[in-house]
Design a protein around this motif. Structure first.
Motif, PDB file in Angstrom:
ATOM      1  N   TYR A 146      11.728 -26.871 -35.447  1.00 22.68           N
ATOM      2  CA  TYR A 146      13.050 -27.300 -34.672  1.00 22.68           C
ATOM      3  C   TYR A 146      13.061 -28.106 -33.549  1.00 22.68           C
ATOM      4  CZ  TYR A 146      17.562 -26.613 -32.723  1.00 22.68           C
ATOM      5  OH  TYR A 146      18.878 -26.717 -32.075  1.00 22.68           O
ATOM      6  N   ILE A 147      11.946 -27.861 -32.629  1.00 22.78           N
ATOM      7  CA  ILE A 147      12.198 -28.696 -31.548  1.00 22.78           C
ATOM      8  C   ILE A 147      11.782 -30.185 -31.675  1.00 22.78           C
ATOM      9  CG2 ILE A 147      10.716 -29.136 -29.199  1.00 22.78           C
ATOM     10  CD1 ILE A 147      10.590 -26.044 -28.951  1.00 22.78           C
ATOM     11  N   GLU A 148      10.594 -30.353 -32.742  1.00 23.41           N
ATOM     12  CA  GLU A 148      10.373 -31.709 -33.363  1.00 23.41           C
ATOM     13  C   GLU A 148      11.397 -32.535 -33.946  1.00 23.41           C
ATOM     14  OE1 GLU A 148       6.458 -33.477 -35.526  1.00 23.41           O
ATOM     15  OE2 GLU A 148       7.684 -31.769 -36.339  1.00 23.41           O
ATOM     16  N   SER A 149      12.495 -31.653 -34.621  1.00 22.50           N
ATOM     17  CA  SER A 149      13.541 -32.274 -35.191  1.00 22.50           C
ATOM     18  C   SER A 149      14.474 -32.774 -34.163  1.00 22.50           C
ATOM     19  CB  SER A 149      14.177 -31.444 -36.120  1.00 22.50           C
ATOM     20  OG  SER A 149      14.964 -30.433 -35.331  1.00 22.50           O
ATOM     21  N   LYS A 150      14.212 -32.458 -32.888  1.00 22.53           N
ATOM     22  CA  LYS A 150      15.367 -33.096 -32.032  1.00 22.53           C
ATOM     23  C   LYS A 150      14.798 -34.200 -31.238  1.00 22.53           C
ATOM     24  CE  LYS A 150      17.622 -29.939 -29.503  1.00 22.53           C
ATOM     25  NZ  LYS A 150      17.915 -29.177 -28.323  1.00 22.53           N
ATOM     26  N   GLY A 151      13.525 -34.688 -31.734  1.00 24.19           N
ATOM     27  CA  GLY A 151      12.937 -35.631 -30.775  1.00 24.19           C
ATOM     28  C   GLY A 151      12.133 -35.600 -29.557  1.00 24.19           C
ATOM     29  N   GLN A 152      11.225 -36.473 -29.383  1.00 21.11           N
ATOM     30  CA  GLN A 152      10.297 -36.317 -28.257  1.00 21.11           C
ATOM     31  C   GLN A 152      10.814 -36.007 -27.066  1.00 21.11           C
ATOM     32  OE1 GLN A 152       6.906 -35.785 -28.242  1.00 21.11           O
ATOM     33  NE2 GLN A 152       7.376 -35.040 -30.387  1.00 21.11           N
ATOM     34  N   ASP A 153      12.295 -36.517 -26.830  1.00 25.90           N
ATOM     35  CA  ASP A 153      12.729 -36.452 -25.469  1.00 25.90           C
ATOM     36  C   ASP A 153      13.482 -34.920 -25.359  1.00 25.90           C
ATOM     37  OD1 ASP A 153      12.236 -38.941 -24.856  1.00 25.90           O
ATOM     38  OD2 ASP A 153      13.968 -39.826 -25.664  1.00 25.90           O
ATOM     39  N   ALA A 154      13.288 -33.894 -26.161  1.00 30.04           N
ATOM     40  CA  ALA A 154      13.851 -32.619 -26.268  1.00 30.04           C
ATOM     41  C   ALA A 154      13.233 -31.663 -25.431  1.00 30.04           C
ATOM     42  CB  ALA A 154      14.287 -32.313 -27.603  1.00 30.04           C
ATOM     43  N   VAL A 155      13.108 -31.783 -24.295  1.00 31.84           N
ATOM     44  CA  VAL A 155      12.385 -30.891 -23.414  1.00 31.84           C
ATOM     45  C   VAL A 155      13.385 -29.491 -23.131  1.00 31.84           C
ATOM     46  CG1 VAL A 155      11.339 -30.497 -20.999  1.00 31.84           C
ATOM     47  CG2 VAL A 155      11.275 -32.720 -22.078  1.00 31.84           C
ATOM     48  N   LEU A 156      14.351 -29.813 -23.034  1.00 31.41           N
ATOM     49  CA  LEU A 156      15.457 -28.536 -22.607  1.00 31.41           C
ATOM     50  C   LEU A 156      15.758 -28.044 -23.962  1.00 31.41           C
ATOM     51  CD1 LEU A 156      17.289 -26.551 -21.436  1.00 31.41           C
ATOM     52  CD2 LEU A 156      18.794 -28.572 -21.154  1.00 31.41           C
ATOM     53  N   ASN A 157      15.545 -26.857 -24.354  1.00 35.44           N
ATOM     54  CA  ASN A 157      15.725 -26.131 -25.740  1.00 35.44           C
ATOM     55  C   ASN A 157      16.109 -24.756 -25.572  1.00 35.44           C
ATOM     56  OD1 ASN A 157      14.995 -28.428 -27.904  1.00 35.44           O
ATOM     57  ND2 ASN A 157      13.154 -28.133 -26.555  1.00 35.44           N
ATOM     58  N   ALA A 158      17.363 -24.384 -26.188  1.00 32.11           N
ATOM     59  CA  ALA A 158      17.667 -22.834 -26.115  1.00 32.11           C
ATOM     60  C   ALA A 158      17.978 -22.405 -27.591  1.00 32.11           C
ATOM     61  CB  ALA A 158      18.919 -22.854 -25.110  1.00 32.11           C
ATOM     62  N   ILE A 159      16.971 -21.592 -27.912  1.00 31.24           N
ATOM     63  CA  ILE A 159      17.115 -21.265 -29.546  1.00 31.24           C
ATOM     64  C   ILE A 159      17.233 -19.912 -29.581  1.00 31.24           C
ATOM     65  CG2 ILE A 159      15.811 -21.556 -31.571  1.00 31.24           C
ATOM     66  CD1 ILE A 159      14.103 -23.646 -29.884  1.00 31.24           C
ATOM     67  N   LEU A 160      17.938 -19.301 -30.555  1.00 32.55           N
ATOM     68  CA  LEU A 160      17.978 -17.950 -30.863  1.00 32.55           C
ATOM     69  C   LEU A 160      16.927 -17.603 -32.172  1.00 32.55           C
ATOM     70  CD1 LEU A 160      21.828 -17.370 -30.932  1.00 32.55           C
ATOM     71  CD2 LEU A 160      20.355 -17.086 -29.175  1.00 32.55           C
ATOM     72  N   LEU A 161      16.168 -16.637 -31.949  1.00 26.81           N
ATOM     73  CA  LEU A 161      14.961 -16.277 -32.789  1.00 26.81           C
ATOM     74  C   LEU A 161      15.614 -14.975 -33.690  1.00 26.81           C
ATOM     75  CD1 LEU A 161      11.973 -16.239 -30.615  1.00 26.81           C
ATOM     76  CD2 LEU A 161      12.932 -18.115 -31.943  1.00 26.81           C
ATOM     77  N   ASN A 162      15.798 -15.158 -34.998  1.00 29.21           N
ATOM     78  CA  ASN A 162      16.770 -14.332 -35.717  1.00 29.21           C
ATOM     79  C   ASN A 162      16.169 -12.837 -35.788  1.00 29.21           C
ATOM     80  OD1 ASN A 162      17.828 -13.080 -38.177  1.00 29.21           O
ATOM     81  ND2 ASN A 162      18.256 -15.064 -38.707  1.00 29.21           N
ATOM     82  N   ILE A 168      13.454 -20.417 -24.652  1.00 26.75           N
ATOM     83  CA  ILE A 168      13.870 -21.612 -23.890  1.00 26.75           C
ATOM     84  C   ILE A 168      12.661 -22.201 -23.450  1.00 26.75           C
ATOM     85  CG2 ILE A 168      15.008 -22.145 -21.584  1.00 26.75           C
ATOM     86  CD1 ILE A 168      16.748 -19.545 -21.741  1.00 26.75           C
ATOM     87  N   THR A 169      12.855 -23.625 -23.357  1.00 24.33           N
ATOM     88  CA  THR A 169      11.842 -24.620 -22.929  1.00 24.33           C
ATOM     89  C   THR A 169      12.693 -25.434 -21.866  1.00 24.33           C
ATOM     90  OG1 THR A 169      12.041 -26.306 -24.463  1.00 24.33           O
ATOM     91  CG2 THR A 169      10.555 -24.494 -24.924  1.00 24.33           C
ATOM     92  N   ASP A 170      11.862 -25.717 -20.930  1.00 22.66           N
ATOM     93  CA  ASP A 170      12.254 -26.693 -19.830  1.00 22.66           C
ATOM     94  C   ASP A 170      11.178 -27.424 -18.965  1.00 22.66           C
ATOM     95  OD1 ASP A 170      14.382 -28.473 -18.469  1.00 22.66           O
ATOM     96  OD2 ASP A 170      15.707 -26.781 -18.356  1.00 22.66           O
ATOM     97  N   LYS A 171      11.754 -28.209 -18.208  1.00 25.36           N
ATOM     98  CA  LYS A 171      10.435 -28.834 -17.055  1.00 25.36           C
ATOM     99  C   LYS A 171       9.776 -27.748 -16.458  1.00 25.36           C
ATOM    100  CE  LYS A 171      12.820 -33.427 -16.993  1.00 25.36           C
ATOM    101  NZ  LYS A 171      13.547 -34.345 -16.414  1.00 25.36           N
ATOM    102  N   ASN A 172      10.164 -26.747 -15.840  1.00 27.65           N
ATOM    103  CA  ASN A 172       9.486 -25.953 -15.042  1.00 27.65           C
ATOM    104  C   ASN A 172      10.166 -24.409 -15.074  1.00 27.65           C
ATOM    105  OD1 ASN A 172      11.950 -25.947 -13.093  1.00 27.65           O
ATOM    106  ND2 ASN A 172      11.185 -27.903 -12.501  1.00 27.65           N
ATOM    107  N   LEU A 173       9.895 -23.606 -14.572  1.00 30.27           N
ATOM    108  CA  LEU A 173       9.967 -22.253 -14.504  1.00 30.27           C
ATOM    109  C   LEU A 173      11.540 -21.910 -13.824  1.00 30.27           C
ATOM    110  CD1 LEU A 173       9.829 -19.160 -15.060  1.00 30.27           C
ATOM    111  CD2 LEU A 173       8.420 -18.927 -13.175  1.00 30.27           C
ATOM    112  N   THR A 174      11.820 -22.802 -12.782  1.00 31.39           N
ATOM    113  CA  THR A 174      13.173 -22.662 -12.056  1.00 31.39           C
ATOM    114  C   THR A 174      14.149 -23.124 -12.926  1.00 31.39           C
ATOM    115  OG1 THR A 174      12.064 -22.716 -10.037  1.00 31.39           O
ATOM    116  CG2 THR A 174      14.461 -23.386 -10.090  1.00 31.39           C
ATOM    117  N   LYS A 175      14.057 -24.336 -13.825  1.00 32.90           N
ATOM    118  CA  LYS A 175      14.936 -24.764 -14.603  1.00 32.90           C
ATOM    119  C   LYS A 175      15.113 -23.793 -15.959  1.00 32.90           C
ATOM    120  CE  LYS A 175      14.806 -29.501 -13.403  1.00 32.90           C
ATOM    121  NZ  LYS A 175      16.151 -29.903 -13.437  1.00 32.90           N
ATOM    122  N   ALA A 176      13.952 -23.375 -16.438  1.00 32.15           N
ATOM    123  CA  ALA A 176      14.042 -22.554 -17.627  1.00 32.15           C
ATOM    124  C   ALA A 176      14.940 -21.119 -17.326  1.00 32.15           C
ATOM    125  CB  ALA A 176      12.792 -22.209 -18.208  1.00 32.15           C
TER     126      ALA A 176
END
Length: 215
Positions: A146-162, A168-176
């Protein structure tokens, strides 16, 4: 102690997650990329055994081959999901997984979460992935794909796991962790907005707006 300041910060964040119902005794795990060699990561059973009340030394230093370099504890079986994110995109600096109370409504129902608040607009679509068992390679692959499908610039992601939780992914812990708080408020609002919409009290606003997406 390696990465003492960062491990203290991680221990502080996961305690806040538990206290704020952003995870529960059923699990959750958080990791932070230190460099090309190491991540720091919460140990297995951090919630069930410790209620997320960890000492900095209980946050593990782990190498990219999933060996513990330093720390008191064992690696969670969900490390495969974390490593899938780190190896896919070098700009991802934190992977945060929890069983957040309000977001779990949508994850458990297998529903995408309506993105309604201005504070969450930078997330775009909040998708719920198809089910895969917790800790499985199948789940790690679904996240990676799923993250790959958003492209290499997709650092910020918020995903629900069924049926499972939030990733959540982001640049650092504070941002995440900032995103976790925004997502939970949005989930609380979205649950009620969907009910209002279905009951005919007020339709969900589907108009486009000129949102402020700056941090």
């Amino acid at each position: 102690m390696l990465y003492q300041k960062e491990r203290e910060h991680l221990a502080d964040v996961v305690k806040k997650m538990f206290d704020r119902y952003e995870t529960n005794t059923a699990g959750g795990n958080v990791s932070v990329r230190m460099n090309d060699e190491h991540i720091i990561m919460t140990p297995t059973l951090m919630s069930q055994e410790h209620h997320c009340d960890l000492s900095p030394y209980q946050t593990l230093v782990v190498d990219m081959d999933e060996n513990v370099v330093e720390g008191d504890g064992r690696i969670t079986r969900e490390i495969n999901m974390h490593m899938a994110c780190y190896k896919l995109n070098k700009e991802i600096g934190c992977v945060l997984h929890g069983h957040a109370l309000n977001s779990m409504v949508f994850a458990t129902m297998g529903m995408d979460m309506p993105n309604l608040t201005e504070a969450t607009q930078k997330l775009g679509e909040i998708k719920c992935l198809d089910f895969a068992p917790a800790t499985s390679e199948e789940l790690a692959e679904k996240v990676r794909s799923y993250i790959e499908s958003k492209g290499q610039d997709a650092v910020l992601n918020a995903i629900l796991l069924n049926k499972h939780g939030v990733l959540i992914t982001d640049k650092n812990l504070t941002k995440a962790y900032d995103i976790m708080g925004r997502l939970e408020y949005n989930a609380y609002i979205a649950e009620k907005a969907v009910l209002f919409d279905k009951l005919g009290i007020q339709k969900i606003d589907s108009k486009g707006h000129d949102y402020n997406l700056e941090e």
